[in-house]
Design an enzyme around this catalytic site. Structure first.
Site, mmCIF file in Angstrom:
data_model
loop_
_atom_site.group_PDB
_atom_site.id
_atom_site.type_symbol
_atom_site.label_atom_id
_atom_site.label_comp_id
_atom_site.label_asym_id
_atom_site.label_seq_id
_atom_site.Cartn_x
_atom_site.Cartn_y
_atom_site.Cartn_z
ATOM 1 N N CYS A 188 0.449 -1.444 -0.100
ATOM 2 C CA CYS A 188 -0.254 -0.434 -0.497
ATOM 3 C C CYS A 188 1.113 1.222 -0.020
ATOM 4 O O CYS A 188 1.535 1.837 0.965
ATOM 5 C CB CYS A 188 -1.287 0.002 1.336
ATOM 6 S SG CYS A 188 -1.935 1.707 1.252
ATOM 7 N N CYS A 191 -0.638 4.367 2.129
ATOM 8 C CA CYS A 191 -0.543 3.958 3.267
ATOM 9 C C CYS A 191 1.162 4.428 3.787
ATOM 10 O O CYS A 191 1.149 4.876 5.165
ATOM 11 C CB CYS A 191 -0.420 3.022 4.140
ATOM 12 S SG CYS A 191 -1.451 2.246 3.427
ATOM 13 N N ASP A 192 1.734 3.484 3.534
ATOM 14 C CA ASP A 192 3.298 3.428 3.722
ATOM 15 C C ASP A 192 4.536 5.045 2.787
ATOM 16 O O ASP A 192 5.619 4.727 2.976
ATOM 17 C CB ASP A 192 3.970 2.037 3.784
ATOM 18 C CG ASP A 192 3.214 1.597 4.648
ATOM 19 O OD1 ASP A 192 2.042 1.455 5.271
ATOM 20 O OD2 ASP A 192 2.696 -0.104 4.123
#
Ligand code: NDP
Length: 499
Positions: A188, A191-192
């Site tokens: 992801c 998200c990261d």
């Protein structure tokens, strides 16, 4: 004689054809179930819901809108990734009706719309729609009403069911992948990505997701290399064209990833092999973003519902009914071809229309709904997880508190955080005294996140009498969280959630 030989040949040909069709479709072919459906059976049960939708992505929430619209009390069970895969994408430019919209906003709009309709169709002060922040751990579709067990220990009886459980990102299966999972290996970028500021990363895969991940990463990382195993990318030409707009992105074709390398700090490189020259080289990178496709999440119902060789739920025809009467499916768990949010939404609508028609066909009407009355399932009220938004709040609520304080640090865009949220919520509901639960959104309170040294989400921090005693990075399920908390109970005597 000739005719009977012909018939035999025809017969064996048809037999062979049937066997080959079965072979092509796969071995997961449970016999078609003839579940006995008699409305009276519902009157002896508790926790009844006319329509249960498992999954809260585009398919599940679109189905929910049409369930409520069909005047049927509907329960959406969020599942382990509330909002589904759309919550992991950034801007979506092909969602009909919007030039450009965040994946999360599509989900929010669908949920708002179904909630509003639910209030409009309110009966006896009870909304026609409810959302359960939990997962279904087992489903018994051999009995009707269908029995569904939640991870919170409840049994829900569904008169009709829509399985909209989506699909899960695939893993490479190479050495180092598990070892460095969430220590540089992830699926992801939304998200990261922020954790790879000015670092070098690779994206593995050649589809639309790989292009999206690379573009997302271009906002943060220094250099992004997309590793494609074939000589060309599978991604749509229009998507590929976007890549050339980013000088920091380059694509290497015909390479296989052999190994992910790292040390105690996380990923340090990937070992790749050129498919033509067989030369093995190491790319020094800090992040590995996997974008190599998905596996349908059909395990929950596979024992009862027919699936194909890859686990996709097989539908009967132009409607969304599965091989079990009264069980329908929509979205990526049944769609191996289109896999688009818009298609999932359309299939969700079809599934709900089919489910409402099914309920009518078995005699479900307003009188029956009224008779079920008190047996209807209701989602229990939420416990308290307090939100901390400033360092001052942290000082007064946590540092000056005599007891255990658990802080869940999260971001709304992060799927692991979305998985952890209901676990903490449930734990908070069980606890009576001696322990407090807090949530810090690192986007809303970056100063506090920095003070707490939170550079990765989700993270769980435990304070005893104002002093940090434990830190855990990553998500946990209910049982893991209960075990994690066990070691603190003897000190405070606090009531902890059951494992
Ligand atoms: P896809 O299945 O489309 O693509 C997977 C890619 O990963 C392929 O290039 C495949 O290679 C590669 N791959 C698979 N296994 C491996 C492996 N072991 N090692 C290296 N590479 C591997 O999945 P996506 O997630 O990209 O897309 C799924 C669906 O979602 C598609 O229909 C896509 O169009 C849609 N989508 C649409 C978006 C949009 O419109 N904004 C955004 C994202 C997805 P190979 O080509 O060799 O098979």
């Amino acid at each position: 004689m000739k005719t009977s030989l012909c018939k035999k040949i025809k017969c064996s040909f048809l037999g062979l054809l049937l066997i080959s069709v079965m072979f092509i479709q796969g071995c997961d072919r449970p016999p078609r179930r003839g579940v006995s459906i008699v409305m009276e059976n519902a009157f002896d049960k508790q926790n009844i819901i006319p329509l249960v939708i498992i999954g809260s992505g585009a398919a599940g929430l679109s189905a929910a809108i049409y369930g409520v619209w069909g005047n049927v009390k509907t329960l959406v069970v969020h599942g382990p990734l509330p909002g589904g895969l759309l919550t992991q994408t950034s801007l979506v430019e092909n969602w009909p009706g919007s030039r450009s919209i965040l994946g999360q906003d599509i989900i929010k709009n669908l949920q708002d719309q179904s909630t509003n309709l639910g209030k409009k169709f309110l009966k006896n002060k009870v909304s026609a729609i409810e959302f359960l922040q939990d997962t279904i751990t087992s489903a018994d579709l051999s009995q009707w009403p269908f029995a569904l067990e939640t991870s919170g220990g409840e049994t829900i009886h569904a008169l009709s069911l829509i399985v909209a459980t989506g699909a899960t990102p695939k893993m490479l299966g190479v050495p180092g992948e598990q070892e460095f999972w969430k220590m540089g290996v992830t699926t992801c970028a939304v998200c990261d990505g922020p954790f790879y500021k000015d670092k070098n990363v690779v994206v593995i895969g050649g589809g639309d997701s790989a292009v999206e991940e690379a573009i997302q990463l271009a906002r943060h990382a220094k250099n992004i290399t997309v590793l494609v195993r074939k000589e060309s990318m599978k991604a749509a030409p229009s998507m590929q064209a976007h890549l050339s707009e980013y000088p920091s992105i380059k694509v290497i074709y015909s390479v296989d990833v052999q190994r992910i390398i790292g040390d105690e700090s996380g990923v340090t490189g990937v070992e790749i092999k050129d498919a033509k020259t067989k030369e093995v080289t190491t790319l020094p990178v800090s992040g590995v973003f996997l974008a190599i496709g998905h596996t349908p999440n059909s395990d929950l119902v596979r024992k009862y519902v027919q699936t194909d060789a890859d686990g996709y739920i097989v539908l009967k025809g132009r409607n969304q009914e599965t091989s079990v009467h009264g069980v329908f499916s929509a979205g990526d768990v049944e769609d191996r071809v289109y896999r688009q949010a818009g298609v999932a939404s359309g299939h969700g609508i079809q599934a709900a229309l089919d489910a409402v028609a099914f309920l009518t066909s078995i005699g479900f009407n307003n009188d029956v709904a009224a008779k079920l009355g008190e047996s209807l399932y209701r989602v229990k009220g939420e416990g308290t997880v307090q939100v901390l938004e400033s360092i001052d709040e942290f000082v007064t609520q946590v540092e000056q508190y005599k007891g255990l304080a658990v802080i869940e640090c999260m971001m709304h865009e992060c799927p692991s955080c979305i998985m952890l949220e209901p676990v903490i919520q449930r734990a908070a509901q069980h606890v009576t005294e001696g322990i407090r639960y807090f949530r810090v959104d690192t986007n809303v309170a970056p100063d506090l996140a920095e003070k707490l040294f939170v550079y990765q989400v989700p993270s769980i921090l435990v304070y005893r009498d104002g002093t940090l005693v434990a830190r855990y990075n990553g998500a946990m399920n209910d049982a893991e969280f209960a075990v994690f908390m066990e070691k603190f109970s003897s000190v405070t005597g606090a009531a902890l959630p059951a494992a």
